[in-house]
Design a protein around this motif. Structure first.
Motif, PDB file in Angstrom:
ATOM      1  N   ASP A  11       3.353  -3.883  -7.208  1.00  0.00           N
ATOM      2  CA  ASP A  11       3.147  -5.368  -7.650  1.00  0.00           C
ATOM      3  C   ASP A  11       5.020  -6.417  -8.141  1.00  0.00           C
ATOM      4  O   ASP A  11       4.749  -6.766  -7.535  1.00  0.00           O
ATOM      5  N   ASN A  13      -2.329   5.697 -11.489  1.00  0.00           N
ATOM      6  CA  ASN A  13      -3.040   4.708 -10.553  1.00  0.00           C
ATOM      7  C   ASN A  13      -3.262   3.533 -10.955  1.00  0.00           C
ATOM      8  O   ASN A  13      -2.433   2.598 -10.228  1.00  0.00           O
ATOM      9  N   THR A  55       0.366   0.297  -9.144  1.00  0.00           N
ATOM     10  CA  THR A  55      -0.677  -0.501  -9.153  1.00  0.00           C
ATOM     11  C   THR A  55       0.345  -1.862  -8.881  1.00  0.00           C
ATOM     12  O   THR A  55       0.973  -2.721  -8.648  1.00  0.00           O
ATOM     13  N   ILE A  84       2.134   2.056  -3.052  1.00  0.00           N
ATOM     14  CA  ILE A  84       1.425   2.614  -4.408  1.00  0.00           C
ATOM     15  C   ILE A  84       1.497   4.119  -3.705  1.00  0.00           C
ATOM     16  O   ILE A  84       0.785   5.050  -5.247  1.00  0.00           O
ATOM     17  N   GLU A 112       1.024  -0.839  -0.309  1.00  0.00           N
ATOM     18  CA  GLU A 112      -0.046   0.347   0.415  1.00  0.00           C
ATOM     19  C   GLU A 112       0.940   1.207   0.359  1.00  0.00           C
ATOM     20  O   GLU A 112       0.543   2.134  -0.545  1.00  0.00           O
TER      21      GLU A 112
END
Length: 210
Positions: free
Chosen positions: A191, A183, A187, A85, A82
């Motif tokens: 990852d 966004n 993300t 991100i 989180e």
């Protein structure tokens, strides 16, 4: 007196940044800056000896202030994914906004014999990225990230987030930050980064037969 001096310096830098963005570095004069400030050129030159010196201060203040904000954004989250991100979204939203893009264009448009670009990288950009590298190194020490070269990890994170968006914005192919795309990119970048640098999961022990 010292506080007032620092405040005045920041005011000059803020006004110069506005004018550089509005008119470009070449078309902005020290007279225009002093006029908007409402003071004399003598006062302006008391703080900055040249327009190039003022541009260097604009770049320094912008990157340093934003680096502090971005690091706070990263550290405000308890969850690593989180946090990555949130950091990516904040970084790319700022990276693609008008002021940073104008600043990069101004540096890139300096004469080939100018040292401003080299100084900007060595004194401003590199130290800002070293802060992220040191944070990654600390996380490696804590076992939160796999042991690796912290600077390489920071540069991988940067590249994963930027995609082709920075080049498109710089060249005018896009007009500004697209939050949906940012966004998505942030993300996927988080990852991918954790695939590369996330802590190794302990191997499961094979159950004995019988």
């Amino acid at each position: 007196m010292r506080v007032r001096t620092d405040e005045k310096r920041r005011e000059i830098v803020r006004v110069a940044s506005e004018l550089f963005e509005e008119h470009g570095f070449e078309r902005t004069s020290m007279s225009m800056i002093s006029e908007r400030l409402g003071g004399s050129k003598a006062t302006l030159y008391g703080y900055f000896k040249s327009k190039e010196q003022l541009l260097a201060a604009v770049l320094l203040y912008d990157v340093t202030d934003q680096a502090d904000r971005l690091m706070n954004e990263f550290l405000s989250s308890d969850d690593l994914r989180e946090g990555l991100i949130k950091l990516g979204v904040a970084y790319m939203t700022r990276r693609l906004s008008s002021v940073p893009i104008a600043n990069v264009r101004m540096v890139a448009n300096q004469p080939s014999d100018s040292t401003l670009g080299k100084e900007f990288f060595e004194r401003v950009l590199e130290p800002a990225w070293q802060r992220l590298a040191r944070r990654f190194e600390l996380m490696m020490d804590q076992g939160l990230l796999k042991r690796a070269d912290p600077w390489v990890a920071a540069m991988h994170w940067k590249g994963l987030n930027e995609w082709d968006m920075f080049e498109k914005r710089l060249l005018g192919a896009i007009r500004g930050p697209d939050l949906v795309e940012i966004n998505r990119a942030s993300t996927l970048a988080a990852d991918a980064f954790l695939q590369l640098y996330g802590p190794e999961k302990p191997k499961k022990k094979a159950r004995a037969k019988g």
